[in-house]
Design a protein around this motif. Sequence first.
Motif, mmCIF file in Angstrom:
data_model
loop_
_atom_site.group_PDB
_atom_site.id
_atom_site.type_symbol
_atom_site.label_atom_id
_atom_site.label_comp_id
_atom_site.label_asym_id
_atom_site.label_seq_id
_atom_site.Cartn_x
_atom_site.Cartn_y
_atom_site.Cartn_z
ATOM 1 N N SER A 1 0.838 -1.207 0.000
ATOM 2 C CA SER A 1 0.000 0.000 0.000
ATOM 3 C C SER A 1 0.868 1.250 0.000
ATOM 4 C CB SER A 1 -0.915 0.000 1.223
ATOM 5 O OG SER A 1 -1.700 -1.169 1.267
ATOM 6 N N LEU A 2 1.926 1.225 0.792
ATOM 7 C CA LEU A 2 2.838 2.371 0.840
ATOM 8 C C LEU A 2 3.552 2.566 -0.496
ATOM 9 C CD1 LEU A 2 4.343 1.778 4.390
ATOM 10 C CD2 LEU A 2 2.931 3.734 3.704
ATOM 11 N N ASP A 3 3.947 1.459 -1.132
ATOM 12 C CA ASP A 3 4.641 1.547 -2.417
ATOM 13 C C ASP A 3 3.743 2.165 -3.484
ATOM 14 O OD1 ASP A 3 6.886 0.435 -1.299
ATOM 15 O OD2 ASP A 3 6.524 -1.584 -2.075
ATOM 16 N N PHE A 4 2.503 1.697 -3.554
ATOM 17 C CA PHE A 4 1.590 2.228 -4.569
ATOM 18 C C PHE A 4 1.177 3.662 -4.246
ATOM 19 C CE2 PHE A 4 0.864 -2.318 -5.627
ATOM 20 C CZ PHE A 4 1.136 -2.246 -6.984
ATOM 21 N N ARG A 5 1.085 3.978 -2.965
ATOM 22 C CA ARG A 5 0.801 5.369 -2.590
ATOM 23 C C ARG A 5 1.929 6.284 -3.060
ATOM 24 N NH1 ARG A 5 0.766 7.651 3.548
ATOM 25 N NH2 ARG A 5 2.976 7.208 3.186
ATOM 26 N N HIS A 6 3.165 5.807 -2.895
ATOM 27 C CA HIS A 6 4.322 6.596 -3.344
ATOM 28 C C HIS A 6 4.301 6.777 -4.861
ATOM 29 C CE1 HIS A 6 8.390 8.181 -3.526
ATOM 30 N NE2 HIS A 6 8.688 7.257 -4.435
ATOM 31 N N LYS A 7 3.970 5.710 -5.596
ATOM 32 C CA LYS A 7 3.880 5.816 -7.055
ATOM 33 C C LYS A 7 2.803 6.819 -7.456
ATOM 34 C CE LYS A 7 5.376 1.079 -8.117
ATOM 35 N NZ LYS A 7 4.947 -0.235 -8.688
ATOM 36 N N ALA A 8 1.711 6.818 -6.698
ATOM 37 C CA ALA A 8 0.599 7.723 -7.020
ATOM 38 C C ALA A 8 1.041 9.185 -6.966
ATOM 39 C CB ALA A 8 -0.569 7.474 -6.071
ATOM 40 N N ILE A 9 1.686 9.574 -5.878
ATOM 41 C CA ILE A 9 2.061 10.986 -5.749
ATOM 42 C C ILE A 9 3.290 11.330 -6.597
ATOM 43 C CG2 ILE A 9 0.992 11.297 -3.502
ATOM 44 C CD1 ILE A 9 3.753 11.025 -2.238
ATOM 45 N N LYS A 10 4.062 10.316 -6.982
ATOM 46 C CA LYS A 10 5.168 10.567 -7.908
ATOM 47 C C LYS A 10 4.616 10.986 -9.270
ATOM 48 C CE LYS A 10 9.399 8.484 -9.741
ATOM 49 N NZ LYS A 10 10.263 7.264 -9.774
ATOM 50 N N HIS A 11 3.539 10.343 -9.696
ATOM 51 C CA HIS A 11 2.909 10.707 -10.963
ATOM 52 C C HIS A 11 2.095 11.994 -10.850
ATOM 53 C CE1 HIS A 11 3.825 7.314 -13.598
ATOM 54 N NE2 HIS A 11 3.632 6.498 -12.588
ATOM 55 N N TYR A 12 1.453 12.176 -9.699
ATOM 56 C CA TYR A 12 0.508 13.294 -9.560
ATOM 57 C C TYR A 12 0.642 13.858 -8.141
ATOM 58 C CZ TYR A 12 -4.067 15.691 -9.911
ATOM 59 O OH TYR A 12 -5.074 16.619 -9.933
ATOM 60 N N PRO A 13 1.639 14.715 -7.903
ATOM 61 C CA PRO A 13 1.942 15.194 -6.550
ATOM 62 C C PRO A 13 0.763 15.851 -5.843
ATOM 63 C CG PRO A 13 3.717 15.754 -8.054
ATOM 64 C CD PRO A 13 2.604 15.230 -8.895
ATOM 65 N N GLN A 14 -0.133 16.515 -6.591
ATOM 66 C CA GLN A 14 -1.266 17.199 -5.958
ATOM 67 C C GLN A 14 -2.235 16.236 -5.286
ATOM 68 O OE1 GLN A 14 -0.038 17.731 -8.948
ATOM 69 N NE2 GLN A 14 0.176 19.933 -9.343
ATOM 70 N N LEU A 15 -2.119 14.941 -5.609
ATOM 71 C CA LEU A 15 -3.011 13.956 -4.983
ATOM 72 C C LEU A 15 -2.852 13.914 -3.468
ATOM 73 C CD1 LEU A 15 -3.134 10.651 -7.098
ATOM 74 C CD2 LEU A 15 -5.035 12.126 -6.428
ATOM 75 N N ARG A 16 -1.684 14.317 -2.970
ATOM 76 C CA ARG A 16 -1.442 14.238 -1.526
ATOM 77 C C ARG A 16 -2.422 15.110 -0.740
ATOM 78 N NH1 ARG A 16 3.547 14.364 -0.214
ATOM 79 N NH2 ARG A 16 4.561 14.470 -2.252
ATOM 80 N N TYR A 17 -3.084 16.043 -1.411
ATOM 81 C CA TYR A 17 -4.046 16.918 -0.737
ATOM 82 C C TYR A 17 -5.496 16.456 -0.947
ATOM 83 C CZ TYR A 17 0.172 19.763 -1.012
ATOM 84 O OH TYR A 17 1.471 20.204 -0.928
ATOM 85 N N SER A 18 -5.690 15.367 -1.666
ATOM 86 C CA SER A 18 -7.039 14.900 -1.973
ATOM 87 C C SER A 18 -7.617 14.114 -0.800
ATOM 88 C CB SER A 18 -7.026 14.012 -3.217
ATOM 89 O OG SER A 18 -6.372 12.778 -2.940
ATOM 90 N N PRO A 19 -8.945 14.119 -0.647
ATOM 91 C CA PRO A 19 -9.574 13.328 0.426
ATOM 92 C C PRO A 19 -9.227 11.842 0.331
ATOM 93 C CG PRO A 19 -11.155 14.866 -0.519
ATOM 94 C CD PRO A 19 -9.937 14.924 -1.389
ATOM 95 N N GLN A 20 -9.125 11.312 -0.905
ATOM 96 C CA GLN A 20 -8.818 9.890 -1.067
ATOM 97 C C GLN A 20 -7.432 9.554 -0.526
ATOM 98 O OE1 GLN A 20 -9.762 11.991 -3.442
ATOM 99 N NE2 GLN A 20 -11.583 11.188 -4.514
ATOM 100 N N PHE A 21 -6.465 10.427 -0.805
ATOM 101 C CA PHE A 21 -5.105 10.194 -0.333
ATOM 102 C C PHE A 21 -5.039 10.303 1.193
ATOM 103 C CE2 PHE A 21 -0.832 11.443 0.860
ATOM 104 C CZ PHE A 21 -0.034 10.593 0.108
ATOM 105 N N ILE A 22 -5.714 11.282 1.745
ATOM 106 C CA ILE A 22 -5.700 11.487 3.203
ATOM 107 C C ILE A 22 -6.358 10.294 3.913
ATOM 108 C CG2 ILE A 22 -6.606 12.931 5.069
ATOM 109 C CD1 ILE A 22 -6.296 15.326 3.079
ATOM 110 N N ARG A 23 -7.502 9.815 3.365
ATOM 111 C CA ARG A 23 -8.162 8.652 3.976
ATOM 112 C C ARG A 23 -7.274 7.416 3.905
ATOM 113 N NH1 ARG A 23 -13.032 10.639 1.507
ATOM 114 N NH2 ARG A 23 -12.737 9.179 -0.222
#
Length: 316
Positions: free
Chosen positions: A262-284
Amino acid sequence: MPKVSIIIPAYNAMTYLPTTLASVLQQTFTDFEVLIIDDGSTDHLHQWITEILDSRVKLIRQNNQGISAARNTGINNSKGKYIAFLDADDLWETTKLEEQIYLLDNNPTIGLVYTWIKLVDHHGKSSGRIIKSHIQGNMWQQIVEYNPIQTSTVIVRRDCLDNVGIFDQNLSSAEDWELWVRISFHYPFAVIKKPLVNYRLHQNNITKNWQITEQGLSLVIEKVFASLPSDIQNLKNRCYGRGNLYIAWKTLQTGDKNCQLSLDFRHKAIKHYPQLRYSPQFIRLSLAIMIRQLLGTDSYSKLLTLIYTLRRHLAQ
């Protein structure tokens, strides 16, 4: 000739298929045919179907080819003006067809109508959680970025499929999203803001197989963007970001030890789209990972059970 063709792909689906079909036969709108596509099942589906006396229900058998091929077989054998899709383990509320068909009949430019979703357990008991989307109209730019539509909620005009084509059988996952994208380039969508579909959460959900999703992610995104103009190619990284965030959730739900996947895929997510770190989905997701690491798998599962119980009571 039926007004609506309902397509249900089935592969060893007898655990849930009888109640799924019952939810169709209880619809307030009744001018339909049901095409159950037996995709090479080895259970007692064929014997069971002989006990169904409703002439609107038909069985089509084929060798195992996968869910997209099964849906395409249904489309190619259907007679309805509208095509509705239903997975063999989901359930419809009784007014689902009626409400969608009323909207399509009175809005001839709309190509596809979807609904909200209620999450239920394997017994059909509500978790108290509803998946909502407010996106509609000319929504191609939004749907290119991510898919808010679950297949069992969809009714689409046959004309749309005649124009843009059917499911791509070469895709191992997200084949529904890829088709919605093609349709959205030509037709506006509409959403009925009610949970008219019950989506079962159980161990055999294909969407829980994160390996299949990961394998198909790049293939479907590259296909979608191959035909898009250069001025919106910047959305591709957003797609990869949201796709990896989705897989991160799936690994967490399927017992990811120590949450490393989960941590690895979360890291890949924000590497592609850094603004995702502020999204409700990322925070949850981040909160869920932290709680899982603190409590351990068993206590985390018990906490989820408690949360779902509270949601059910609040929703009553």
